[in-house]
Every structure is written in C-alpha cells, then in structure tokens.
Design a protein around this motif. Structure first.
Motif, PDB file in Angstrom:
ATOM      1  N   TYR A   1     -14.975  54.753  42.871  1.00 17.06           N
ATOM      2  CA  TYR A   1     -15.616  55.853  43.609  1.00 17.06           C
ATOM      3  C   TYR A   1     -17.126  55.788  43.403  1.00 17.06           C
ATOM      4  N   LEU A   2     -17.543  55.579  42.158  1.00 19.36           N
ATOM      5  CA  LEU A   2     -18.975  55.475  41.862  1.00 19.36           C
ATOM      6  C   LEU A   2     -19.572  54.235  42.526  1.00 19.36           C
TER       7      LEU A   2
ATOM      8  N   SER B   1     -18.540  52.805  45.353  1.00 18.37           N
ATOM      9  CA  SER B   1     -18.661  53.041  46.803  1.00 18.37           C
ATOM     10  C   SER B   1     -19.812  53.992  47.122  1.00 18.37           C
ATOM     11  N   ARG B   2     -20.150  54.871  46.182  1.00 16.46           N
ATOM     12  CA  ARG B   2     -21.303  55.745  46.380  1.00 16.46           C
ATOM     13  C   ARG B   2     -22.612  54.962  46.258  1.00 16.46           C
ATOM     14  N   LYS B   3     -22.593  53.938  45.431  1.00 12.59           N
ATOM     15  CA  LYS B   3     -23.789  53.119  45.213  1.00 12.59           C
ATOM     16  C   LYS B   3     -24.071  52.222  46.417  1.00 12.59           C
ATOM     17  N   TYR B   4     -22.993  51.681  47.009  1.00 16.02           N
ATOM     18  CA  TYR B   4     -23.143  50.777  48.155  1.00 16.02           C
ATOM     19  C   TYR B   4     -22.570  51.459  49.397  1.00 16.02           C
ATOM     20  N   LYS B   5     -23.436  51.940  50.240  1.00 17.10           N
ATOM     21  CA  LYS B   5     -23.025  52.762  51.380  1.00 17.10           C
ATOM     22  C   LYS B   5     -22.235  51.968  52.431  1.00 17.10           C
TER      23      LYS B   5
ATOM     24  N   SER C   1     -16.706  51.470  51.925  1.00 15.22           N
ATOM     25  CA  SER C   1     -15.994  52.748  51.791  1.00 15.22           C
ATOM     26  C   SER C   1     -15.043  52.700  50.600  1.00 15.22           C
ATOM     27  N   TYR C   2     -14.673  53.865  50.140  1.00 13.44           N
ATOM     28  CA  TYR C   2     -13.798  53.969  48.960  1.00 13.44           C
ATOM     29  C   TYR C   2     -12.445  53.305  49.211  1.00 13.44           C
TER      30      TYR C   2
END
Length: 358
Positions: free
Chosen positions: A110-111, A113-117, A120-121
């Motif tokens: 999750y972290l 996927s937040r770092k690399y837009k 997606s998760y």
C-alpha cells in the motif's frame, strides 16, 4: 522397509566456527533473489521502470521479516514476548508466522503504491503474489530441512521419520558421546525386525572409554532417557531394546534398534502446492496480462495458498500448547478471513471485467 524415509540432515551447510551458514537462511534469501529477477521481467514486459523493482524488493524484505516476526509474537506467544520484549529481536532463534508476513506485505505494498502513482494497489498485489508463491516454496523447503512444522503420525507409504531432534537431545546428554545418527535399519544377522518401520540409532563414544563402562551407561542411563516423550514422539525403543556394540580406532559404537514414527511431511505438502500455484499464477499473468481484471490473481492466490493451508493444518502438529483447546488451530482461524477475501476479490474482478466488456 521401503515405505518410509528417515530424515535427519544437518541444519547448516558449513560451520564457520563463530557462526553457521544454514540451509533455511540460504533458501529464505534465495527466495527474494529469484523473486526480484521475476519482478524485473514482469515490470519490463509491462513497461514499468526496473528501478522501481529495487525499491519494491527493499519494501518486501523488511515487511516480510517484521510482519512474520510480529505475527508469531502476537498470534502464538504474546505472553512470552511481552514479558521479555527484547527477545522479539532474536529472529535467529526462530518464530515466524506466514499470516503476519502476509499482513506486513499488504501494508508495505500500500505504501509502495502511494509512492509510485503509476502503480495501483491491486495491480502490484496481482504481480507480487506470483513471486510470493515461489518464495513460500523455498521457505517451506527450509522448514523441512530444519525438521520443523512437522506433521502428525501417518501409516502412508510416504511418511517421514524426523530424527534430528532425537540426535540433538542424545548428543548433549553426555560429553563422552561424540556422534549420534539415526537411519533406516539395515539387515543385521541376529536382529529380529518385529517393527513396521525399523530404525537404528548409532551412538559413538569418544576414544578411551572402556566398553564395559559404555555398555553399563547405554543399557541403564541412556535406555531410560529414550523413554522421554520428546524422544518417543519420533522413535520408540522400548525399555529393553536390542543393542549391538562395535569397536574401531579405540571408539565404541552402540547401535540401538527401534521403531520409527513416520509423520506427514507437511512442509513439503505446502512447498509443492505453492510451486504449482506459482506456475498457475505466472501462466495466467503471461497469457492474459493485458486483459486480466485487477484483483483476479490476488484472489486466486489467497484461496489457493490459505485454503490449502487450512486443510494442511489438520495434518500438522499444533505449534503452541493453547491450540490444543481450540476447535481449529490458530493457523486455520487466521486463514479463513484471507480465503473469504480471495473470494471477494475474484467476484469483484469478474464484475469489473464484465463492466469493461459491456
């Protein structure tokens, strides 16, 4: 005598004196090395940056170790570790839980996927379970080498007699004992094999010990010790077992004949299942990656991995004492929500696929 295996390898590859290079550690590390190479291939095929794989590997290693360790601490032995918190850091003493590792991975991804837009998760979850399956194969193989997470006794023709615990306990019993080995009994004149799974326990005493002293110790002290329940769960020798003695280079060896207790090699069941799960997931990704709805591979993995884990637990020894009082053991209770989550993600992926086509 062909219907069982006696398994008792050394847990280490080489003893360096100050430390040991162990099979489990090597297989654990190899899982991440192979996984990284597969992820390089996946990212390249899907037009993603390979540099992101290096960051992903770091996230996965840290998340797996911390998650698996905390999972064991919280799910299996909370009282022990909360009363001695520093022991939580002693990972080398053993104690990793796959369900905790799964939770750690979910948080880390999750972290990530937040770092690399651009990732997606669900997209990364679908890809990561491919390599998680092959890593699980290697880790369970390491468990088998270590003779840990053993199965219940079985009469099947592929049962395994785990002898390492017997060897270790006897080896530390007396400083005069130099080496201990347990193996299938070979045909010996004068030995009547009344057992279904005959084994021979060979105990080599260090040079200089008088044979009469060795006989007295073996037939009294050692024979009594062999009735210990930690021994009899793997091998039964009886109160007056057959014993043969031999002498070579000043060393006396006592060979004690008994009955091995074959058990399900539960570690291999899980390892082999995860290998085939890896092949299935990689095949589905390789064939349908451009049109596969997000969450499909993740759902298949959850059902396959933790669904089989639920059933394999019926063939395994409980890991901690409190599980004896549970209708299902801890591994089974923790697997149920993950299997249900797998069903949910598969249903949602089909709905999403149907929506796209319509």
């Amino acid at each position: 005598m062909l219907s069982y295996i006696v398994w008792s390898p050394k847990p280490y590859i080489v003893d360096l004196g100050f430390t040991e290079l162990r099979w489990y550690g090597l297989l654990f590390a190899l899982g991440f090395i192979i996984s990284q190479q597969i992820m390089f291939h996946i990212f390249k095929k899907e037009g993603k940056s390979e540099k992101e794989v290096e960051v992903l590997t770091f996230y996965m290693v840290i998340a797996t170790i911390i998650g698996a360790r905390l999972g064991h601490v919280l799910f299996y032995e909370p009282a022990k570790y909360l009363s001695n918190p520093l022991d939580i850091l002693k990972v080398w003493e053993g104690g990793l839980a796959s369900h905790g590792g799964a939770a750690g991975i979910l948080i880390a991804l999750y972290l990530f996927s937040r770092k690399y837009k651009d990732i997606s998760y669900l997209w990364i979850l679908d890809r990561i379970v491919i390599v998680v399956a092959i890593t699980a194969t290697l880790i369970r193989t390491g468990n088998f080498v270590n003779s840990e997470i053993i199965g219940l006794p079985t009469d099947s023709n592929y049962g395994v007699v785990f002898g390492r615990d017997v060897e270790t306990r006897i080896n530390y019993l007396n400083t005069a004992i130099e080496d201990v080995s347990i193996e299938k009994a070979s045909a010996q004149e004068g030995v009547d094999y009344e057992f279904n799974h005959p084994i021979e326990l060979s105990i080599e005493y260090s040079a200089g010990n008088d044979i009469d002293v060795v006989k007295n110790y073996t037939e009294k002290t050692l024979t009594d010790y062999l009735q210990n329940e930690q021994i009899t769960e793997h091998a039964v020798f009886g109160s007056k077992p057959k014993i043969q003695y031999s002498e070579k280079d000043g060393k006396v060896t006592a060979t004690i004949y008994g009955e091995g207790i074959p058990r399900h090699p539960a570690q291999l069941y899980e390892g082999i299942s995860h290998f085939f799960l890896f092949l299935l997931l990689f095949y589905l990704w390789n064939k349908n990656r451009s049109g596969l709805a997000d969450g499909r591979l993740f759902g298949i993995f959850l059902i396959g991995s933790f669904g089989l884990r639920f059933f394999y637990e019926f063939l395994k020894e409980n890991q901690v004492a409190f599980e004896e009082n549970l209708a299902l053991n801890m591994g089974q209770w923790l697997s149920i929500p993950l299997v249900l989550a797998g069903v949910y993600f598969i249903i949602m992926s089909f709905k999403a696929e149907k929506g796209i086509k319509s």
